[in-house]
Design a protein around this motif. Structure first.
Motif, PDB file in Angstrom:
ATOM      1  N   GLN A  22      -1.233  -7.040 -12.790  1.00 23.42           N
ATOM      2  CA  GLN A  22      -2.380  -6.794 -13.657  1.00 23.42           C
ATOM      3  C   GLN A  22      -2.556  -5.311 -13.940  1.00 23.42           C
ATOM      4  O   GLN A  22      -2.845  -4.909 -15.074  1.00 23.42           O
ATOM      5  CB  GLN A  22      -3.651  -7.376 -13.023  1.00 23.42           C
ATOM      6  CG  GLN A  22      -3.678  -8.897 -12.998  1.00 23.42           C
ATOM      7  CD  GLN A  22      -4.840  -9.450 -12.190  1.00 23.42           C
ATOM      8  OE1 GLN A  22      -5.363  -8.777 -11.286  1.00 23.42           O
ATOM      9  NE2 GLN A  22      -5.253 -10.665 -12.490  1.00 23.42           N
ATOM     10  N   GLU A  23      -2.367  -4.478 -12.917  1.00 24.44           N
ATOM     11  CA  GLU A  23      -2.484  -3.036 -13.105  1.00 24.44           C
ATOM     12  C   GLU A  23      -1.385  -2.527 -14.032  1.00 24.44           C
ATOM     13  O   GLU A  23      -1.624  -1.697 -14.915  1.00 24.44           O
ATOM     14  CB  GLU A  23      -2.418  -2.326 -11.751  1.00 24.44           C
ATOM     15  CG  GLU A  23      -2.547  -0.816 -11.828  1.00 24.44           C
ATOM     16  CD  GLU A  23      -3.866  -0.357 -12.426  1.00 24.44           C
ATOM     17  OE1 GLU A  23      -3.892   0.746 -13.004  1.00 24.44           O
ATOM     18  OE2 GLU A  23      -4.868  -1.110 -12.335  1.00 24.44           O
ATOM     19  N   TRP A  24      -0.164  -3.027 -13.809  1.00 20.20           N
ATOM     20  CA  TRP A  24       0.953  -2.646 -14.691  1.00 20.20           C
ATOM     21  C   TRP A  24       0.654  -3.040 -16.133  1.00 20.20           C
ATOM     22  O   TRP A  24       0.873  -2.257 -17.061  1.00 20.20           O
ATOM     23  CB  TRP A  24       2.239  -3.322 -14.221  1.00 20.20           C
ATOM     24  CG  TRP A  24       3.321  -3.301 -15.263  1.00 20.20           C
ATOM     25  CD1 TRP A  24       4.172  -2.279 -15.544  1.00 20.20           C
ATOM     26  CD2 TRP A  24       3.641  -4.351 -16.191  1.00 20.20           C
ATOM     27  NE1 TRP A  24       4.995  -2.620 -16.596  1.00 20.20           N
ATOM     28  CE2 TRP A  24       4.689  -3.880 -16.997  1.00 20.20           C
ATOM     29  CE3 TRP A  24       3.142  -5.640 -16.398  1.00 20.20           C
ATOM     30  CZ2 TRP A  24       5.255  -4.664 -18.013  1.00 20.20           C
ATOM     31  CZ3 TRP A  24       3.701  -6.417 -17.409  1.00 20.20           C
ATOM     32  CH2 TRP A  24       4.741  -5.928 -18.208  1.00 20.20           C
ATOM     33  N   HIS A  25       0.132  -4.245 -16.349  1.00 16.30           N
ATOM     34  CA  HIS A  25      -0.103  -4.726 -17.707  1.00 16.30           C
ATOM     35  C   HIS A  25      -1.226  -3.951 -18.385  1.00 16.30           C
ATOM     36  O   HIS A  25      -1.142  -3.657 -19.592  1.00 16.30           O
ATOM     37  CB  HIS A  25      -0.417  -6.225 -17.692  1.00 16.30           C
ATOM     38  CG  HIS A  25      -0.160  -6.885 -19.012  1.00 16.30           C
ATOM     39  ND1 HIS A  25      -1.058  -7.721 -19.624  1.00 16.30           N
ATOM     40  CD2 HIS A  25       0.913  -6.797 -19.851  1.00 16.30           C
ATOM     41  CE1 HIS A  25      -0.558  -8.134 -20.775  1.00 16.30           C
ATOM     42  NE2 HIS A  25       0.638  -7.587 -20.932  1.00 16.30           N
ATOM     43  N   ARG A  26      -2.260  -3.596 -17.641  1.00 15.30           N
ATOM     44  CA  ARG A  26      -3.330  -2.764 -18.214  1.00 15.30           C
ATOM     45  C   ARG A  26      -2.782  -1.416 -18.664  1.00 15.30           C
ATOM     46  O   ARG A  26      -3.128  -0.917 -19.737  1.00 15.30           O
ATOM     47  CB  ARG A  26      -4.452  -2.570 -17.196  1.00 15.30           C
ATOM     48  CG  ARG A  26      -5.420  -3.748 -17.076  1.00 15.30           C
ATOM     49  CD  ARG A  26      -6.672  -3.352 -16.311  1.00 15.30           C
ATOM     50  NE  ARG A  26      -6.371  -3.028 -14.926  1.00 15.30           N
ATOM     51  CZ  ARG A  26      -6.394  -3.907 -13.935  1.00 15.30           C
ATOM     52  NH1 ARG A  26      -6.711  -5.171 -14.178  1.00 15.30           N
ATOM     53  NH2 ARG A  26      -6.128  -3.549 -12.697  1.00 15.30           N
TER      54      ARG A  26
END
Length: 276
Positions: free
Chosen positions: A18-22
């Protein structure tokens, strides 16, 4: 399917994804990112004006030139320029950004041709962006493979999102892996990171749940034994999935996977809306 065992829990795996995608979406939606591009123009020997950019533009053997009117100016590498300015001959895949107020005018070289692309922060594609849809992250799609280098890098010609345009990349090798017992392989290009690889591919989901033309996956540098990890959860759309003003490369013909990779980014909302 051969799965790379994760030392972290599923919750941590999902949180990291999720952090990578944000972060990935934030870069896409940067004020001068691809969602801010308002046009794709091809200057030639005939001077012409382009919407969203100041001046009169032309291109020839000495590269791109702009002739700015009185009262017009650009800032190039921190220097204010007026009147006639030559950007010189750019190398393939190189870009120069000229600042014009709150906009940026990109001058680039793609597929052997010069390109001018205005980027305006208030472009509706950018201001209305709400993020990229994706499959839920699943550790089963984090797969161990093997990198097999070629004796010498192979120049590989691929098509582009723009009809008639071609890109040429050096392919240093291929990546082999398995999905549900089926042996597969992908031709790899250099990613730009030290030792890193990039694969462009389509699969059985392409044009159904994922963007039809291509998706991209970055792979960390292989280990000493050639071991690599393909985390298809991080398969991303290229800019052409969002805008027609991109010159993205298409995958090599051999990178059309016969399996459904139900992981990574799916068709952008913007394309779904356009097709509705």
């Amino acid at each position: 399917m051969t799965v790379q065992e994760s030392p972290t829990s599923t919750d941590a795996f999902v949180t990291e994804w999720q952090e990578w995608h944000r972060h990935k979406d934030a870069a896409l939606a940067h004020e001068h990112g691809f969602l801010a591009v308002t046009g794709l123009y091809w200057p030639d020997s005939e001077p012409q004006r382009f919407p969203g950019a100041p001046g009169v533009w032309s291109a020839g053997d000495d590269g791109v030139t702009v002739e700015l009117d009185d009262g017009e100016e650009l800032v190039v590498d921190g220097v204010t320029v007026r009147g006639r300015h030559r950007f010189g001959v750019l190398e393939e895949r190189a870009s120069v950004n000229a600042v014009w107020g709150d906009a940026v005018i990109e001058i680039a070289r793609r597929g052997g041709q010069d390109v001018v692309r205005p980027r305006h922060p208030d472009h509706p594609l950018r201001t209305a962006f709400t993020g990229t849809p994706a499959y839920a992250p699943d550790p089963r799609w984090r797969i161990t493979g093997t990198y097999v280098p070629f004796p010498e890098p192979r120049p590989t010609t691929v098509g582009a999102a723009v009809e008639g345009l071609e890109h040429v990349y050096d392919a240093p090798g291929k990546v082999r892996f398995e999905v549900d017992g089926q042996e597969l392989e992908l031709t790899a290009f250099e990613s730009g990171a030290p030792g890193g690889l990039l694969v462009l591919f389509t699969d059985a989901t392409s044009g159904v749940t994922t963007y039809a033309a291509n998706r991209a996956l970055k792979i960390d540098a292989p280990g000493p034994d050639g071991r690599v990890v393909l985390d298809f959860n991080r398969a991303t759309n290229l800019p052409c999935a969002y805008t027609d003003f991109a010159t993205c490369p298409l995958p090599p013909a051999e990178n059309r996977l016969p399996v459904a990779v139900e992981a990574g980014e799916t068709i952008p909302y913007e394309r779904k809306s356009a097709a509705a």
